[in-house]
Scaffold this motif. Structure first.
Motif, short mmCIF file in Angstrom:
data_model
loop_
_atom_site.label_atom_id
_atom_site.label_comp_id
_atom_site.label_asym_id
_atom_site.label_seq_id
_atom_site.Cartn_x
_atom_site.Cartn_y
_atom_site.Cartn_z
N LYS A 182 0.85 -1.19 0.00
CA LYS A 182 0.00 0.00 0.00
C LYS A 182 0.89 1.24 0.00
O LYS A 182 2.09 1.17 0.25
CB LYS A 182 -0.89 0.02 1.25
N SER A 183 0.28 2.37 -0.25
CA SER A 183 1.03 3.62 -0.25
C SER A 183 1.29 4.07 1.19
O SER A 183 0.40 4.03 2.04
CB SER A 183 0.24 4.70 -0.99
N THR A 199 5.05 8.58 -0.32
CA THR A 199 4.78 9.99 -0.56
C THR A 199 5.31 10.80 0.62
O THR A 199 5.07 10.46 1.78
CB THR A 199 3.28 10.26 -0.72
N LYS A 251 2.66 7.20 3.69
CA LYS A 251 2.82 8.66 3.70
C LYS A 251 3.74 9.05 4.85
O LYS A 251 3.52 8.65 5.99
CB LYS A 251 1.47 9.36 3.83
N ASN A 272 5.70 12.78 -4.45
CA ASN A 272 5.74 11.33 -4.67
C ASN A 272 7.18 10.94 -4.99
O ASN A 272 7.73 11.36 -6.01
CB ASN A 272 4.81 10.95 -5.83
N GLY A 297 5.75 3.64 -3.85
CA GLY A 297 4.62 3.73 -2.93
C GLY A 297 4.82 4.63 -1.74
O GLY A 297 4.09 4.53 -0.75
#
Length: 319
Positions: free
Chosen positions: A111-112, A160, A114, A154, A158
């Motif tokens: 998953k991304s 950020t 952050k 970004n 994945g």
């Protein structure tokens, strides 16, 4: 010297960070490897709470390597915290930050993730972001407060990054930290006196790196006091004024510039053990200040009540 520098955009940045932190998986705090304690913002630690934190020791090529290892061990001993040393001279060390972020949030695999990147002014945060992004995203410079607003970047795989303005806490309670931050350029020049800062740096370097001072400035003898060192530098570098007197301000600027640029070699101005002692000293001083303020307020109230009683008695006598 009292240094207090807290521009309006920094207050705004704190509020913005508080609002977005719930959506962040990892906090990346960029520190100056030469002053890991003084460049670590206690306000940021308070804001991030128990979120995983990656401490990035930037400018490690300018710091004493053995001391950087000690600081990494110190931070790694804290639950939820990991430390990495990086330098712009070795770009791969910066690129590894991305993978370190991913390792700190294994539940986000596939998953991304952050990450919010934080740091006080002029620790090299924008340079790190540009390397991670592979292009110029953030403005860079040798003066504090280049970044003025948040931006999302970004950096691939994945991950950020949420960039934030450099934030210096409102009150620098530890006087020594104020001097170190000024010495390395994290505080605007208008908020400091070069001679004060230079004398502070001279005192430390005479105790720990005196041989480098003699070699770098080609001194005829080893100075024992701060004034002696600054005056010797002034004579060697032609900072002479009326009656052949050394211009201490000019000589101080040369000395501070040499420190900031790495002209004196890799230097570290703090040790984990020394900072524990300073924290204890600062806490004691703050407690004493609170007690003095409490006693002062009590005396003020006592005088006020006495004045009221005297006025009441005077009115009664007139009546």
């Amino acid at each position: 010297m009292s240094i207090q520098w807290f521009p309006g955009h920094m207050h705004k940045a704190r509020l913005e960070m508080q609002a977005v932190l719930p959506k962040v998986d990892v906090v990346v705090e960029v520190l100056d490897a030469r002053i890991p304690y003084s460049s670590e913002n206690p306000m940021l630690a308070e804001l991030r709470g128990d979120k995983p934190c990656l401490k990035v020791l930037a400018k490690s090529d300018l710091a004493d390597e053995a001391m950087t290892v000690q600081w990494q061990e110190h931070f790694n001993a804290v639950a939820g915290v990991r430390a990495r040393a990086v330098t712009t001279e070795e770009v791969p060390t910066i690129r590894k930050i991305k993978y370190a972020i991913a390792q700190m949030v294994p539940h986000k695999e596939g998953k991304s993730a952050k990450a919010m990147i934080m740091g006080i002014p002029n620790v090299g945060k924008s340079t790190i972001i540009n390397v991670l992004a592979g292009r110029k995203i953030a403005k860079t410079g040798n003066t504090p407060a280049i970044t003025k607003q948040q931006q999302s970047v970004n950096i691939g795989d994945g991950v950020t990054l949420l960039d934030t303005p450099g934030v210096l806490w409102p009150n620098l309670q530890n006087t020594y930290s104020s001097y170190r931050l000024a010495l390395l350029g994290s505080i605007q020049e208008t908020a400091m006196e070069y001679s004060d800062v230079a004398f502070f740096g001279a005192r430390y370097l005479l105790d720990r790196y005196v041989d480098r001072l003699v070699d770098r400035f080609d001194l005829d003898s080893q100075p024992s006091r701060e004034l002696e060192l600054i005056e010797a530098i002034g004579r060697k570098r032609g900072c002479l004024g009326k009656n052949n007197q050394v211009d201490l301000e000019r000589a101080s600027k040369i000395f501070v510039t040499e420190i900031r640029s790495g002209g004196l070699g890799p230097l570290t101005f703090e040790t984990p053990q020394g900072m524990e002692r300073e924290k204890a000293e600062t806490s004691k001083q703050e407690a004493e200040k609170v007690e003095r303020d409490r006693e002062k307020e009590a005396k003020r109230k006592k005088r006020f009540r006495a004045k009221q009683r005297a006025q009441k008695k005077s009115r009664e006598m007139r009546g």
